[in-house]
Scaffold this active site. Structure first.
Site, PDB file in Angstrom:
ATOM      1  N   CYS A  57      25.115  34.784  41.416  1.00 31.10           N
ATOM      2  CA  CYS A  57      24.941  34.691  42.883  1.00 31.10           C
ATOM      3  C   CYS A  57      23.633  34.536  43.121  1.00 31.10           C
ATOM      4  O   CYS A  57      23.091  33.919  44.102  1.00 31.10           O
ATOM      5  CB  CYS A  57      25.690  35.654  43.613  1.00 31.10           C
ATOM      6  SG  CYS A  57      27.538  35.578  43.389  1.00 31.10           S
TER       7      CYS A  57
ATOM      8  N   GLY B 192      38.310  33.301  41.873  1.00 26.83           N
ATOM      9  CA  GLY B 192      38.360  32.264  40.825  1.00 26.83           C
ATOM     10  C   GLY B 192      37.216  32.582  39.871  1.00 26.83           C
ATOM     11  O   GLY B 192      37.385  32.168  38.798  1.00 26.83           O
TER      12      GLY B 192
ATOM     13  N   ARG C 255      43.654  42.271  57.081  1.00 28.62           N
ATOM     14  CA  ARG C 255      44.418  42.371  55.843  1.00 28.62           C
ATOM     15  C   ARG C 255      43.389  42.872  54.938  1.00 28.62           C
ATOM     16  O   ARG C 255      42.346  42.515  54.855  1.00 28.62           O
ATOM     17  CB  ARG C 255      44.777  40.974  55.423  1.00 28.62           C
ATOM     18  CG  ARG C 255      45.633  40.797  54.128  1.00 28.62           C
ATOM     19  CD  ARG C 255      46.204  39.355  54.054  1.00 28.62           C
ATOM     20  NE  ARG C 255      45.215  38.036  54.146  1.00 28.62           N
ATOM     21  CZ  ARG C 255      44.786  37.620  52.979  1.00 28.62           C
ATOM     22  NH1 ARG C 255      44.718  38.149  51.780  1.00 28.62           N
ATOM     23  NH2 ARG C 255      43.891  36.657  53.450  1.00 28.62           N
TER      24      ARG C 255
ATOM     25  N   CYS D 182      34.498  40.811  53.680  1.00 28.23           N
ATOM     26  CA  CYS D 182      34.430  40.098  52.462  1.00 28.23           C
ATOM     27  C   CYS D 182      33.832  38.827  52.855  1.00 28.23           C
ATOM     28  O   CYS D 182      34.384  38.139  53.788  1.00 28.23           O
ATOM     29  CB  CYS D 182      35.641  39.564  51.794  1.00 28.23           C
ATOM     30  SG  CYS D 182      36.615  41.124  51.129  1.00 28.23           S
ATOM     31  N   CYS D 183      32.832  38.264  52.094  1.00 32.03           N
ATOM     32  CA  CYS D 183      32.093  37.006  52.541  1.00 32.03           C
ATOM     33  C   CYS D 183      33.200  35.754  52.365  1.00 32.03           C
ATOM     34  O   CYS D 183      33.698  35.792  51.351  1.00 32.03           O
ATOM     35  CB  CYS D 183      30.917  36.869  52.098  1.00 32.03           C
ATOM     36  SG  CYS D 183      30.951  36.661  50.155  1.00 32.03           S
TER      37      CYS D 183
END
Ligand SMILES: [Zn+2]
Lengths: 149, 386
Positions: B83, B120, B197, B208-209
């Site tokens: 990242c 993934g 969720r 979450c991004c």
């Protein structure tokens, strides 16, 4: 004997999912985690090592047989994962008193934050479980941790 | 030991595209748009650029970007660093100038992920018998569980709560409505965030991004060039540009560390810049998950150990607070196309320091910091001063 009958009579084996889980042949002996300790600085590692990432010593390691107990450093309850991975499961990191940590699933407890948060920093013990079958039909054995009594 | 480079370098142009999903465009198109925007910002053309660092996690596309925007024969370095890919590419450009080798260089970050999520990014689908893949039966190495576990580690140490972490997402989504570049520009209530969720406890969907497509570009120049080009009013000085990897730790065998490499990077950066956390007006930090941001307040010294949640609740990290953290909406709202992220965090701080951040402007921002962490582990910290 034909090739086919040889496969049929071949005994189903138990195989560890990682090389640092040892499954002794004798049923009287418990499975254990195995690793290396740097003779120069004492750093502990899971499995074999070529060099020490902490003190840079090369090739001089003692074998360690890790004990069953550790403490729960952290966990998460995984509700969404990659395709084919069964959810929910409790992913955890367990600190080992020998000076390293392991990544594992936590078992023997519901995936409920209210039950899990009080376990943080508490003792957990290792056990093994069949988690899958490989292509040859062998049992794939993983280690897990559960709350210690 | 932190090394101060031979000479100063300044950022004279930045550009990015709005993050989102662009099925009809290629990633080279997106990068080209960001490059054109940065060139326009600095009033330059590709002819002026003497070196290019290109970050993209999927493919080495730097030369393809040059074929799209201008083929000058200059050195192009392709970078892949998890990242921190985009920010590492920018660092290559920065050091090209700061070392004295070149006078003007460009860092580019780009990524096209479509709908492929962070999930993934693990080791699923490795070669061999799938039965031996440890994911899901021996913990997890995927990003949501790793960052969630770091949050729970903070709970263990300081009694931090699910609600404390949710408040990070509340702040960042609230900021995002003022950022036209953000993938999502939508405010959520605490209830909406906490009842969304659950992905990996304690991070819900809005903690979450999102992943998607994006690109950013940053142009660096020497002090002499800044004067020659008449860009002094626009230029932002890079007071420190640091990249670290994770030092050894006892738990490092089991989980990639987001704290240690950040602490090491800010320590070096503060030392090189002669700047402390108390001097920071605006910070863009790597909030890929809400749990991560709260830890970084303490990793960066923006809050004392264990006080991050309290400081957040008191509004110290709001726009208009002591230090505006992720005024852009952060990765949580702006999105996180892996290789693009680093270049865009730097761009956001440049806009803040120039006073060009519109509705998300931190008043009188003079000193800013852009932080990225890639789990490999790599951490970049850029301190910028106007
Ligand atoms: Zn050693």
């Amino acid at each position: 004997m034909t090739q086919a009958s040889e496969t049929e009579t071949k005994e189903k084996q138990q195989k560890p999912i990682v090389n640092y889980l040892k499954l002794p042949d004798s049923p009287d002996e418990k499975p254990y985690l195995w690793g290396s300790r740097c003779k120069a600085c004492g750093a502990a590692y899971l499995g074999p090592r070529l060099a020490c990432a902490r003190c840079f010593a090369v090739g001089d390691f003692d074998e360690i047989r890790f004990g069953d107990e550790g403490t729960l450093k952290t966990f998460t309850i995984v509700h969404q994962s990659a395709p084919g991975i069964e959810v929910p499961f409790i992913a955890a990191i367990v600190d080992l008193p020998e000076g390293t940590a392991v990544r594992c699933n936590l078992g023997g407890i519901e995936p409920d934050p209210e039950k899990l948060v009080p376990l943080l920093g508490k003792k957990v013990e290792m056990y093994t479980e069949k988690v899958r079958e490989d292509r040859e039909g062998n049992d794939v054995i993983a280690f897990k941790y559960r709350p210690a009594n | 030991m932190p090394v101060k480079p031979a000479r100063d370098a300044y950022i004279i142009g930045v550009g990015m595209v709005k993050y989102g999903r662009y099925p009809d465009k290629s990633v080279v198109d997106l990068a080209t748009e960001a490059v054109i925007a940065a060139l326009k910002d600095a009033n330059l053309t590709m002819k002026d650029i003497q070196m290019v660092g290109s970050g993209n996690l999927s493919a080495p596309i730097g030369q393809a970007i040059m074929r799209s925007v201008g083929q000058t024969g200059v050195p192009v370095v392709n970078v892949s660093n998890a990242c921190a890919t985009g920010s590492t590419a920018c660092r290559e450009a920065y050091f090209s100038v700061a070392s004295g080798a070149f006078d003007i260089a460009m860092g580019i970050g780009s990524e096209q992920m479509g709908k492929a999520g962070l999930l993934g990014a693990g080791r699923i689908g490795a070669m061999g018998d799938l039965a031996y893949i440890p994911e899901g039966v021996m913990g997890s190495q995927l990003m949501p569980p790793v960052f969630s576990q770091w949050g729970v580690d903070h709970m263990r140490k300081y009694g931090t709560t699910f609600e404390d972490f949710a408040r990070v997402a509340y702040k960042n989504h609230k900021n995002s409505v003022h950022n036209p570049y953000a993938q999502y520009q939508q405010e959520f209530s605490m209830e909406e965030i906490m009842n969304a969720r659950m992905i990996s406890w304690p991070n819900t969907l809005y903690m979450c991004c999102p992943t998607g497509d994006g690109a950013g570009a940053v142009i660096y120049a020497s002090a002499d060039k800044v004067r020659q080009l008449g860009l002094s009013s626009k230029a932002v000085k890079v007071a420190a540009c640091v990249l670290t990897s994770d030092p050894w730790s006892e738990s490092g065998n089991a989980i990639l560390d987001i704290n240690l490499c950040t602490r090491l990077a800010v320590k070096e950066a503060y030392e090189i810049a002669g700047i402390g956390p108390e001097d920071l007006d605006a910070v863009e930090l790597h909030d890929c998950f809400a749990t991560a941001e709260l830890l970084h307040y303490e990793n960066m010294g923006l809050a004392p150990e264990g006080e991050g949640a309290r400081y957040l609740k008191e509004g110290k990290f709001d726009i208009g607070g002591k230090t505006a953290v992720n005024a852009s909406g952060g990765l949580l709202s702006r999105g996180h196309p892996l290789g693009a992220t680093g270049a865009c965090g730097i761009s956001e701080i440049v806009w803040q320091l120039r006073g060009e951040a519109g509705g998300r402007q931190q008043p009188n921002a003079k000193v800013g910091l852009a932080h990225v962490i890639g789990l490999t582990s790599a951490c970049t910290v850029n301190i910028m001063v106007k």
